[in-house]
Scaffold this motif. Sequence first.
Motif, PDB file in Angstrom:
ATOM      1  N   VAL A  77      19.266   5.636   7.057  1.00 50.27           N
ATOM      2  CA  VAL A  77      18.381   4.835   6.196  1.00 50.27           C
ATOM      3  C   VAL A  77      17.528   3.919   7.063  1.00 50.27           C
ATOM      4  O   VAL A  77      18.029   3.312   8.015  1.00 50.27           O
ATOM      5  CB  VAL A  77      19.207   3.982   5.200  1.00 50.27           C
ATOM      6  CG1 VAL A  77      18.289   3.115   4.337  1.00 50.27           C
ATOM      7  CG2 VAL A  77      20.085   4.870   4.328  1.00 50.27           C
ATOM      8  N   THR A  78      16.249   3.820   6.727  1.00 45.86           N
ATOM      9  CA  THR A  78      15.364   2.824   7.334  1.00 45.86           C
ATOM     10  C   THR A  78      14.796   1.955   6.220  1.00 45.86           C
ATOM     11  O   THR A  78      14.206   2.482   5.265  1.00 45.86           O
ATOM     12  CB  THR A  78      14.193   3.480   8.103  1.00 45.86           C
ATOM     13  OG1 THR A  78      14.718   4.202   9.216  1.00 45.86           O
ATOM     14  CG2 THR A  78      13.215   2.422   8.610  1.00 45.86           C
ATOM     15  N   VAL A  79      15.020   0.655   6.307  1.00 45.81           N
ATOM     16  CA  VAL A  79      14.446  -0.290   5.342  1.00 45.81           C
ATOM     17  C   VAL A  79      13.285  -1.020   6.022  1.00 45.81           C
ATOM     18  O   VAL A  79      13.445  -1.549   7.126  1.00 45.81           O
ATOM     19  CB  VAL A  79      15.492  -1.316   4.860  1.00 45.81           C
ATOM     20  CG1 VAL A  79      14.820  -2.377   3.977  1.00 45.81           C
ATOM     21  CG2 VAL A  79      16.603  -0.627   4.087  1.00 45.81           C
ATOM     22  N   VAL A  80      12.126  -1.041   5.368  1.00 48.21           N
ATOM     23  CA  VAL A  80      10.970  -1.777   5.882  1.00 48.21           C
ATOM     24  C   VAL A  80      10.708  -2.941   4.937  1.00 48.21           C
ATOM     25  O   VAL A  80      10.481  -2.741   3.736  1.00 48.21           O
ATOM     26  CB  VAL A  80       9.713  -0.883   5.979  1.00 48.21           C
ATOM     27  CG1 VAL A  80       8.588  -1.623   6.701  1.00 48.21           C
ATOM     28  CG2 VAL A  80      10.026   0.427   6.690  1.00 48.21           C
ATOM     29  N   ALA A  81      10.756  -4.171   5.457  1.00 49.03           N
ATOM     30  CA  ALA A  81      10.618  -5.385   4.641  1.00 49.03           C
ATOM     31  C   ALA A  81       9.427  -6.218   5.137  1.00 49.03           C
ATOM     32  O   ALA A  81       8.991  -6.057   6.282  1.00 49.03           O
ATOM     33  CB  ALA A  81      11.908  -6.201   4.702  1.00 49.03           C
ATOM     34  N   PRO A  82       8.914  -7.125   4.308  1.00 42.72           N
ATOM     35  CA  PRO A  82       7.747  -7.922   4.720  1.00 42.72           C
ATOM     36  C   PRO A  82       8.028  -8.937   5.821  1.00 42.72           C
ATOM     37  O   PRO A  82       7.135  -9.237   6.612  1.00 42.72           O
ATOM     38  CB  PRO A  82       7.321  -8.634   3.427  1.00 42.72           C
ATOM     39  CG  PRO A  82       7.950  -7.867   2.324  1.00 42.72           C
ATOM     40  CD  PRO A  82       9.217  -7.301   2.881  1.00 42.72           C
ATOM     41  N   ALA A 118      16.891  -1.985   9.751  1.00 43.22           N
ATOM     42  CA  ALA A 118      16.022  -2.793   8.879  1.00 43.22           C
ATOM     43  C   ALA A 118      14.944  -3.379   9.770  1.00 43.22           C
ATOM     44  O   ALA A 118      15.245  -4.063  10.757  1.00 43.22           O
ATOM     45  CB  ALA A 118      16.810  -3.886   8.176  1.00 43.22           C
ATOM     46  N   VAL A 119      13.689  -3.098   9.455  1.00 42.47           N
ATOM     47  CA  VAL A 119      12.559  -3.524  10.288  1.00 42.47           C
ATOM     48  C   VAL A 119      11.491  -4.154   9.394  1.00 42.47           C
ATOM     49  O   VAL A 119      11.593  -4.117   8.166  1.00 42.47           O
ATOM     50  CB  VAL A 119      11.958  -2.328  11.061  1.00 42.47           C
ATOM     51  CG1 VAL A 119      12.975  -1.750  12.039  1.00 42.47           C
ATOM     52  CG2 VAL A 119      11.483  -1.231  10.098  1.00 42.47           C
TER      53      VAL A 119
END
Length: 597
Positions: A77-82, A118-119
């Motif tokens: 899983v890769t999560v991209v957050a602000p 998480a990036v």
Amino acid sequence: MTTTAASTSHYLSPAFPGRAPWGTASKLRAWQQGAMEKYIQEQPRDFLAVATPGAGKTTFALTLASWLLHHHVVQQVTVVAPTEHLKKQWADAAARIGIKLDPEYSAGPLGKDYQGVAVTYAGVGVRPMLHRNRVEQRKTLVILDEIHHAGDSKSWGEACLEAFEPATRRLALTGTPFRSDTNPIPFVTYEEDNAGIRRSAADYTYGYGNALADHVVRPVIFLSYSGNMRWRTKAGDEIAARLGEPMTKDAVSQAWRTALDPRGEWMPSVLRAADQRLTEVRKGIPDAGALVIASDQDSARAYAKLIREITGSKATLVLSDDTGASKRIDDFSEGDGRWMVAVRMVSEGVDVPRLAVGVYATTISTPLFFAQAVGRFVRSRRRGETASVFLPTIPDLLTFANEMEVERDHALDKPKKESEEDPYAESEKEMDEANKEQDEDTGEQDMLPFEALESDAVFDRVLYDGAEFGMQAHPGSEEEQDYLGIPGLLEPDQVQLLLQKRQARQIAHSRKKPDSEADLLELPAERRPVVSHREMMELRKQLNTMVSAYVHQSGKPHGVIHTELRRVCGGPPSAEATAGQLRQRIAKVQEWATRMR
């Protein structure tokens, strides 16, 4: 694949989701279950879920991630957050259901203990090929949190496309699916409407109205404050105006900034009222907290100092999106302190469920920012909680407040009509401002040079569920206290009934006053609309038409007549005059024209 969403909870930790809002600790909410079922039935590569802030997008996304990992659809899983804070928040939430995400990942192979990373969007923008290589090597679910940020800049959008185009599955999330510009958002489907405008098409939508009906979010009571403002322009002219009166866009901006100046009386009065409201709310919600959303660091520091003077207690001050700021937010979230002051960064995605009172002390007037800011206060933990947000009486803000339940989609094309100015131009400019780094100098002071001289505050109205209540009242008056004392635990229909009763009581009390005491505009809110910029333009147009007619009648030039009107009626040039001043000049020129007949 025949497994249904009903089985999703079989392999989740019983504690998931940790710190869950009211009613969701043991099972998925109905909308989350519905979205899961739709996804599992259709098995799409791309899925856009639009859910109002506070509805539980993170819970839905991580439940889906767990399902996809469990059924070997994806391997990582890769999560991209602000923001940096949010990527850590995602990693913490994922850990609670047994998915280990590395929020500190920068390059190289991922540690064996982790199932993903998480990036931030900015991080992807710097090294898109790094992330592309990762998703090419293993089947990956990419979760794009608040995906409208991928349209913030062309480079971010292009980087997301480059990095995640090979991904096995992509889940896009947003609480506010509208943007003012026309930058396409990656991995979002656009469909053409009847007018030929391409608009974003969500796969599952759960709006504020539905969430409110389901008791998933708190109802919001907006308390609006007007008041008299006085400032000096760069040209040396002193301007006086009342918040809520129609005036030019520049004058609205300068009056608004005058109100937010911590050296005036408006901010201390509103902070004092908000603190009283917080005290009332804490009778039913003992750990309820309050947040001031400030425009810049200097203002934030000044507001924190005012709160200390008013309450005797120190406010938590969050100035930038760094490691220390994240810890201060977490400490505030876990504690029971009364006040936090932040510069913009808490407006989106940051999870502080106990926030129940807010002060909107920034001049950002985009619907996106407003919705995200209000979203910080609507997360419901138990039935009956209400949120209270204090606003200046600015027409745009009151419009947003009255349209909380309206759904919006992202329009990819601008409507083009002959002989009409571009209706999107100003919104695009404001969106650019809102999307700048949270603490950078926006240069506003250079754009509209002025000096705030003085301000005062007047309780103006209450907005709730699209209706307006109350009459104007002085800060500290019995009438104001009546509205500040509304209980913090009420069913939505009880709030409406109580507001109606308090307005009726206020009107009855007002009728008993002698005329000499009726020094405020004592009309119920629904009979006292805030006039829009468009209506202000009509007033100026009417004045110019009257002056033009009088030019032909009197033989005097336009400039001479306008100067004479200013001399007789007082006030600044027409472009900076208030509605009352313009109406006075219209009446005067009509009087002159009648005398000459």
